[in-house]
Structures are given as C-alpha cells and as structure tokens.
Motif scaffolding. Structure first.
Motif, PDB file in Angstrom:
ATOM      1  N   VAL A  25      13.111  -8.796 -13.869  1.00 37.40           N
ATOM      2  CA  VAL A  25      14.190  -7.942 -13.368  1.00 37.40           C
ATOM      3  C   VAL A  25      13.786  -6.473 -13.486  1.00 37.40           C
ATOM      4  CG1 VAL A  25      16.585  -7.244 -13.748  1.00 37.40           C
ATOM      5  CG2 VAL A  25      15.965  -9.654 -13.841  1.00 37.40           C
ATOM      6  N   ALA A  26      13.151  -6.101 -14.583  1.00 38.86           N
ATOM      7  CA  ALA A  26      12.715  -4.714 -14.766  1.00 38.86           C
ATOM      8  C   ALA A  26      11.668  -4.325 -13.718  1.00 38.86           C
ATOM      9  CB  ALA A  26      12.151  -4.526 -16.174  1.00 38.86           C
ATOM     10  N   ARG A  27      10.735  -5.247 -13.424  1.00 38.93           N
ATOM     11  CA  ARG A  27       9.725  -4.955 -12.395  1.00 38.93           C
ATOM     12  C   ARG A  27      10.362  -4.796 -11.024  1.00 38.93           C
ATOM     13  NH1 ARG A  27       6.977  -9.194 -14.823  1.00 38.93           N
ATOM     14  NH2 ARG A  27       7.342 -10.507 -12.993  1.00 38.93           N
ATOM     15  N   MET A  28      11.325  -5.635 -10.707  1.00 40.35           N
ATOM     16  CA  MET A  28      11.972  -5.561  -9.397  1.00 40.35           C
ATOM     17  C   MET A  28      12.777  -4.271  -9.257  1.00 40.35           C
ATOM     18  SD  MET A  28      11.019  -8.057  -7.584  1.00 40.35           S
ATOM     19  CE  MET A  28       9.435  -7.911  -8.373  1.00 40.35           C
ATOM     20  N   ARG A  29      13.441  -3.868 -10.306  1.00 34.24           N
ATOM     21  CA  ARG A  29      14.213  -2.621 -10.250  1.00 34.24           C
ATOM     22  C   ARG A  29      13.295  -1.418 -10.160  1.00 34.24           C
ATOM     23  NH1 ARG A  29      18.837  -4.273 -14.599  1.00 34.24           N
ATOM     24  NH2 ARG A  29      20.086  -5.479 -13.123  1.00 34.24           N
ATOM     25  N   ALA A  30      12.148  -1.456 -10.815  1.00 33.91           N
ATOM     26  CA  ALA A  30      11.215  -0.339 -10.799  1.00 33.91           C
ATOM     27  C   ALA A  30      10.561  -0.177  -9.437  1.00 33.91           C
ATOM     28  CB  ALA A  30      10.147  -0.530 -11.869  1.00 33.91           C
ATOM     29  N   SER A  31      10.319  -1.269  -8.723  1.00 37.33           N
ATOM     30  CA  SER A  31       9.630  -1.184  -7.437  1.00 37.33           C
ATOM     31  C   SER A  31      10.582  -0.933  -6.279  1.00 37.33           C
ATOM     32  CB  SER A  31       8.847  -2.475  -7.178  1.00 37.33           C
ATOM     33  OG  SER A  31       9.738  -3.555  -6.994  1.00 37.33           O
ATOM     34  N   LYS A  32      11.865  -0.928  -6.536  1.00 43.71           N
ATOM     35  CA  LYS A  32      12.839  -0.767  -5.470  1.00 43.71           C
ATOM     36  C   LYS A  32      12.744   0.628  -4.856  1.00 43.71           C
ATOM     37  CE  LYS A  32      17.684  -1.570  -4.497  1.00 43.71           C
ATOM     38  NZ  LYS A  32      18.962  -1.946  -5.057  1.00 43.71           N
ATOM     39  N   GLY A  33      12.635   0.657  -3.517  1.00 40.90           N
ATOM     40  CA  GLY A  33      12.676   1.919  -2.802  1.00 40.90           C
ATOM     41  C   GLY A  33      11.353   2.642  -2.680  1.00 40.90           C
ATOM     42  N   ARG A  34      10.230   1.987  -2.868  1.00 43.78           N
ATOM     43  CA  ARG A  34       8.940   2.666  -2.786  1.00 43.78           C
ATOM     44  C   ARG A  34       8.314   2.604  -1.403  1.00 43.78           C
ATOM     45  NH1 ARG A  34       5.720   1.587  -8.385  1.00 43.78           N
ATOM     46  NH2 ARG A  34       7.260   2.532  -9.721  1.00 43.78           N
ATOM     47  N   ARG A  35       8.839   1.780  -0.536  1.00 43.86           N
ATOM     48  CA  ARG A  35       8.247   1.658   0.785  1.00 43.86           C
ATOM     49  C   ARG A  35       8.765   2.755   1.692  1.00 43.86           C
ATOM     50  NH1 ARG A  35       9.553  -4.444   1.908  1.00 43.86           N
ATOM     51  NH2 ARG A  35      10.212  -3.441   3.793  1.00 43.86           N
TER      52      ARG A  35
END
Length: 88
Positions: A25-35
């Motif tokens: 969950v922490a990895r998914m939240r951290a990668s959100k919005g980078r594209r």
C-alpha cells in the motif's frame, strides 16, 4: 461510477489490503501521480515545434531565447509530479 454496494466492497478490500500488506500500500501511494499527463506532453511538443518557426520568422537570437525558455519550461514540467486522470 460505482454503486454504493461496490464502493462499500472496494473500501473493505482496501482496508484488508492495508492490514495484510502495508508495504504494498505504501509503494502504491508513493508512485501515484508520477506519470506525465497527455496535456503536459502535448504542450511540450507544441513548444518544441514552435522553436524552428520562431527561428525562421525572427532569426537566430529569438530562436535561441525561445529554445532556452522552452528547455527551462520542459524541465519544470517534467520535474513536478503529474496528476492521474480521474475516472468516473
């Protein structure tokens, strides 16, 4: 758009996942919005297409100034995190 039942079930799944695999969950939240968004990419392409036009119309100095400004703009746009498209 999800129904109330679907929203409730999705929330249950998210809560269960947060309890069972918090690292994921922490990895998914951290990668959100980078594209990069499509609007930002189109804007960069338009800026770069304008440099030769400015060079032909205005000469070398305006083209160099526009090129430097567009490089700076491109760096600024690509450095900031991009928002993901919201799905309805």
């Amino acid at each position: 758009m999800l129904s109330q039942e679907d929203n409730r079930r999705l929330n249950e799944i998210e809560e269960h996942l947060a309890l069972t695999d918090p690292a994921f969950v922490a990895r998914m939240r951290a990668s959100k919005g980078r594209r990069p968004g499509i609007g930002a990419l189109i804007g960069i392409a338009v800026m770069w297409a304008a440099v030769p036009i400015i060079g032909v119309a205005g000469g070398l100095v305006p083209a160099l100034i526009a090129g430097v400004a567009f490089v700076a703009g491109t760096v600024l746009v690509l450095r900031r995190p991009f928002r993901r498209a919201r799905t309805a």
